[in-house]
Motif scaffolding. Structure first.
Motif, PDB file in Angstrom:
ATOM      1  N   ILE A  91       0.678  -1.139   0.005  1.00  0.00           N
ATOM      2  CA  ILE A  91      -0.124  -0.007  -0.027  1.00  0.00           C
ATOM      3  C   ILE A  91       0.836   1.551  -0.052  1.00  0.00           C
ATOM      4  O   ILE A  91       2.041   1.249   0.423  1.00  0.00           O
ATOM      5  CB  ILE A  91      -1.190   0.036   1.077  1.00  0.00           C
ATOM      6  N   PRO A  92       0.198   2.465  -0.340  1.00  0.00           N
ATOM      7  CA  PRO A  92       0.974   3.574  -0.623  1.00  0.00           C
ATOM      8  C   PRO A  92       0.894   4.574   0.694  1.00  0.00           C
ATOM      9  O   PRO A  92       0.230   3.905   1.715  1.00  0.00           O
ATOM     10  CB  PRO A  92       0.201   4.415  -1.870  1.00  0.00           C
ATOM     11  N   LYS A 115       2.302  -4.796   3.260  1.00  0.00           N
ATOM     12  CA  LYS A 115       3.582  -3.900   3.625  1.00  0.00           C
ATOM     13  C   LYS A 115       2.993  -2.345   3.536  1.00  0.00           C
ATOM     14  O   LYS A 115       2.605  -2.192   2.254  1.00  0.00           O
ATOM     15  CB  LYS A 115       4.362  -4.177   2.555  1.00  0.00           C
ATOM     16  N   PRO A 116       2.995  -1.844   4.617  1.00  0.00           N
ATOM     17  CA  PRO A 116       2.794  -0.299   4.420  1.00  0.00           C
ATOM     18  C   PRO A 116       3.911   0.295   3.788  1.00  0.00           C
ATOM     19  O   PRO A 116       5.008  -0.265   3.637  1.00  0.00           O
ATOM     20  CB  PRO A 116       2.632   0.271   5.824  1.00  0.00           C
ATOM     21  N   ALA A 117       3.559   1.553   3.364  1.00  0.00           N
ATOM     22  CA  ALA A 117       4.629   2.241   2.595  1.00  0.00           C
ATOM     23  C   ALA A 117       5.745   2.860   3.532  1.00  0.00           C
ATOM     24  O   ALA A 117       5.354   2.812   4.584  1.00  0.00           O
ATOM     25  CB  ALA A 117       4.272   3.758   1.997  1.00  0.00           C
ATOM     26  N   GLY A 154       8.669  -1.894   5.166  1.00  0.00           N
ATOM     27  CA  GLY A 154      10.179  -1.852   4.216  1.00  0.00           C
ATOM     28  C   GLY A 154       9.792  -1.386   3.128  1.00  0.00           C
ATOM     29  O   GLY A 154       8.799  -0.684   2.692  1.00  0.00           O
ATOM     30  N   PHE A 155      10.819  -1.324   2.390  1.00  0.00           N
ATOM     31  CA  PHE A 155      10.970  -0.364   1.357  1.00  0.00           C
ATOM     32  C   PHE A 155      10.423  -1.566  -0.040  1.00  0.00           C
ATOM     33  O   PHE A 155      10.235  -2.642   0.062  1.00  0.00           O
ATOM     34  CB  PHE A 155      12.484  -0.096   0.948  1.00  0.00           C
ATOM     35  N   GLY A 156      10.177  -0.628  -1.075  1.00  0.00           N
ATOM     36  CA  GLY A 156       9.680  -1.417  -2.229  1.00  0.00           C
ATOM     37  C   GLY A 156      10.730  -2.364  -2.721  1.00  0.00           C
ATOM     38  O   GLY A 156      10.268  -3.576  -3.063  1.00  0.00           O
ATOM     39  N   GLY A 163       8.903  -5.110  -1.151  1.00  0.00           N
ATOM     40  CA  GLY A 163       7.514  -5.147  -1.676  1.00  0.00           C
ATOM     41  C   GLY A 163       7.941  -6.002  -2.868  1.00  0.00           C
ATOM     42  O   GLY A 163       7.125  -6.972  -3.176  1.00  0.00           O
ATOM     43  N   ALA A 164       9.076  -5.950  -3.377  1.00  0.00           N
ATOM     44  CA  ALA A 164       9.897  -7.034  -4.696  1.00  0.00           C
ATOM     45  C   ALA A 164       9.493  -8.497  -4.274  1.00  0.00           C
ATOM     46  O   ALA A 164       9.161  -9.273  -4.918  1.00  0.00           O
ATOM     47  CB  ALA A 164      10.809  -6.658  -5.299  1.00  0.00           C
ATOM     48  N   PHE A 224      -2.258  -4.551  -4.937  1.00  0.00           N
ATOM     49  CA  PHE A 224      -1.285  -3.397  -4.780  1.00  0.00           C
ATOM     50  C   PHE A 224      -2.090  -1.884  -4.952  1.00  0.00           C
ATOM     51  O   PHE A 224      -2.896  -1.926  -6.035  1.00  0.00           O
ATOM     52  CB  PHE A 224      -0.263  -3.576  -6.032  1.00  0.00           C
ATOM     53  N   THR A 225      -1.844  -1.030  -4.098  1.00  0.00           N
ATOM     54  CA  THR A 225      -2.203   0.336  -4.538  1.00  0.00           C
ATOM     55  C   THR A 225      -0.836   1.161  -4.639  1.00  0.00           C
ATOM     56  O   THR A 225      -0.024   1.087  -3.777  1.00  0.00           O
ATOM     57  CB  THR A 225      -3.072   0.925  -3.579  1.00  0.00           C
ATOM     58  N   GLY A 226      -0.680   1.977  -5.809  1.00  0.00           N
ATOM     59  CA  GLY A 226       0.485   2.801  -5.803  1.00  0.00           C
ATOM     60  C   GLY A 226       0.650   3.192  -7.227  1.00  0.00           C
ATOM     61  O   GLY A 226      -0.224   3.406  -7.988  1.00  0.00           O
ATOM     62  N   VAL A 269       5.099   1.223 -10.740  1.00  0.00           N
ATOM     63  CA  VAL A 269       5.451  -0.028  -9.980  1.00  0.00           C
ATOM     64  C   VAL A 269       4.640  -0.989 -10.294  1.00  0.00           C
ATOM     65  O   VAL A 269       4.714  -2.084  -9.998  1.00  0.00           O
ATOM     66  CB  VAL A 269       5.513   0.664  -8.529  1.00  0.00           C
ATOM     67  N   ILE A 308       5.302  -5.096 -10.737  1.00  0.00           N
ATOM     68  CA  ILE A 308       4.737  -6.184  -9.852  1.00  0.00           C
ATOM     69  C   ILE A 308       4.063  -6.956 -10.847  1.00  0.00           C
ATOM     70  O   ILE A 308       4.174  -8.254 -10.775  1.00  0.00           O
ATOM     71  CB  ILE A 308       3.649  -5.333  -9.014  1.00  0.00           C
ATOM     72  N   PHE A 327       0.689  14.022  -8.408  1.00  0.00           N
ATOM     73  CA  PHE A 327       0.547  13.558  -6.983  1.00  0.00           C
ATOM     74  C   PHE A 327       0.893  14.737  -6.148  1.00  0.00           C
ATOM     75  O   PHE A 327       1.637  14.620  -5.062  1.00  0.00           O
ATOM     76  CB  PHE A 327       1.353  12.202  -6.700  1.00  0.00           C
TER      77      PHE A 327
END
Ligand code: ADP
Length: 498
Positions: free
Chosen positions: A168-169, A194-196, A225-227, A231-232, A245-247, A251, A255, A402
């Motif tokens: 999430i973002p 995973k929060p942003a 954690g980080f992307g 995230g990966a 996924f939201t973002g 990215v 994904i 944004f």
């Protein structure tokens, strides 16, 4: 006044640093021992350190989530008990609403009153709405078309998809966590969230409430954690059945590529560049105020921001002036200042990104009606910005900024086809606004605009029951409403010869 007075509970929460991650019902350090800071974007000061999840932590969380899904009490829990747990969580969120709002405002920068009146109650309501669905997930009985009646009994079962990764973002941290977790829990999935990296705190506080509510261990795992790498690692993990996924669209595409390994199911809620269209026959007073809100709320860090504002030619000058005036009057300041309407941007990086978009617009010939600059030297504040003299080839018109930047363009109401073409001429299709008193025109346009949500005489109105998601490169699938449940379910057909 911004005196940064926080509740004692918030103080204690922040002092308990580095913040641990939630794996298998326990609060644990990262295996590497690495931490990262999370900042208050209004003061640029560190709020807390957070343990950083990496691949090995994701592995641990996936094992826990798999165990919970296949063998734990969650695998045997009744829908009614799932629903009760979610209701209990919603109640706990309500009890701790002020605390959640304060943490959200500190970590994200948004005005405290917005967190209190919108983010937190909307999150609570979403859990309650989805809790209601937990007991209403049904398959069908299927009459065959080829076989004679009573030859076969066939029915479908709706089964949870399994272990779900959710990324999430940072723009609506608690709300996005809720949008993701609630349908997954209602359907009986288990989750690695995973929060942003910019805003891990409310998700961690929510994790504490999840434990307190009594969710079995391993059902919800929360890994800041980080992307890259966290995230990966989620996106390409073969032990994960689905990723939500939201973002950003960019990215989102990475994904999709990462998910290929085990062809995990994907839902994506991505960027937008939404048209907001004002006709001369609209309630203009309302449209002016709402157009400014549509563009600038949450500092424009909103995937459905009304960032392309189309105004009917004959009222273009008048409305641009009025909206510019509104933008100038918006009070930009710290989220803890009760007067603030617009908080800071999330980070120095975002400030740089928004500034460079405005500069690129100016280089390509746009004129700055208002804003266009950073405010102050501490905190990532950026003035609400209205650009005119914009054309379709400009980056500011095509790309998601944004930030609090809106492009205003005139249109000819006699040439509806041209207007529709303009509304649809980006890669995105998340949302749109239409302002008119002519209901036929409104519905005609709503049908032609390629967007997942069309607001008529309103903007940014969401409800747990209303599906939300994107056309085109704004995403795959819908969130909220009962439609979201399909993303977390799979259908099994059972056929019996009688
Ligand atoms: P934004 O542009 O709004 O920061 P991003 O798309 O960069 O949005 O980030 C949204 C979420 O995606 C964050 O949780 C971030 O850590 C995560 N993320 C970023 N890059 C990747 C990646 N390559 N794989 C998986 N998740 C990622």
């Amino acid at each position: 006044m911004d005196n940064r007075t926080v509740l004692p509970e918030v103080e204690t929460f922040l002092k308990d640093s580095p913040k641990k991650m939630l794996i298998d019902g326990k609060w644990v350090e990262s295996l590497s021992g690495n931490t990262f800071p999370t900042y208050d974007p209004a003061t640029e000061k560190i709020l807390a350190l957070v343990y950083e999840a990496r691949k090995e932590d994701v592995d641990r969380a996936v094992n826990a989530a798999r165990q919970a899904f296949e063998h734990g009490t969650w695998a045997r829990i009744s829908p009614s008990d799932r629903s009760k747990l979610m209701m209990r969580l919603a109640d706990l969120m309500e009890t701790h609403a002020e605390e959640l709002a304060q943490i959200e405002s500190l970590d994200n920068g948004k005005p405290l009153h917005a967190a209190k009146s919108s983010d937190v109650p909307a999150s609570i309501e979403l859990f309650r709405y989805m809790a209601g669905w937990a007991t209403k997930i049904e398959g069908n009985t299927i009459p065959f078309s080829l076989a004679s009646p009573n030859r076969y009994l066939a029915y479908t079962l709706k089964e949870p998809i399994g272990v779900v990764g959710q990324i999430i973002p940072w723009n609506y941290p608690l709300l996005m966590a809720s949008w993701k977790l609630a349908p997954a829990l209602a359907t009986g999935c288990t989750v690695i969230l995973k929060p942003a990296e910019q805003t891990p705190l409310t998700a961690l506080r929510l994790g504490e409430l999840i434990v307190e509510a009594g969710f079995p261990e391993g059902v919800v795992n929360i890994l800041p954690g980080f992307g890259e790498p966290a995230g990966a690692a989620i996106a390409n993990h073969c032990g994960i059945d689905k990723v939500a996924f939201t973002g950003s669209t960019e990215v989102g595409k990475s994904i999709v590529r990462a998910a290929v390994g085990n062809l995990k199911k994907l839902t994506l809620e991505l960027g937008g560049k939404s048209p907001n269209i004002i006709f001369a026959d609209a309630d203009l007073d309302k449209a002016i105020g709402e157009a400014a809100n549509a563009a600038f709320i949450n500092s424009g860090q909103n995937c459905c921001a009304g960032s392309r504002l189309f105004i009917e030619k004959k009222i273009y000058e008048e409305l641009t002036k009025a909206i510019t005036q509104q933008a100038k009057e918006l009070r930009v300041g710290s989220g803890f200042d009760t007067n603030s309407q617009i908080g800071p941007l999330i980070s120095a990086e975002q400030l740089q990104r928004v500034s460079s978009y405005v500069q690129s617009g100016i280089r390509q010939g746009a004129e700055v009606g208002c804003g266009g600059v950073r405010i102050g030297e501490k905190g990532y504040f950026f003035a609400p910005t209205l650009l005119t003299n914009v054309h379709a080839q400009m980056k500011v018109y095509q790309e998601e900024i944004f930030g609090p930047v809106v492009c205003a363009l005139p249109f000819d109401a006699e040439k509806e086809e041209d207007l529709i073409k303009m509304a649809n001429e980006t890669i995105y299709g998340l949302a749109a606004g239409i302002w008119t008193r002519d209901i036929s025109k409104a519905h005609r346009l709503a049908a032609k605009i390629k967007a997942g949500t069309v607001w008529i005489n309103c903007y940014n109105v969401d409800d747990p029951a209303l599906p939300f998601g994107g056309y085109k490169q704004s995403g795959w699938g819908r969130e909220m409403g009962h439609e979201v449940l399909e993303n977390y379910l799979q259908t099994k057909s059972v056929c019996v010869q009688l």
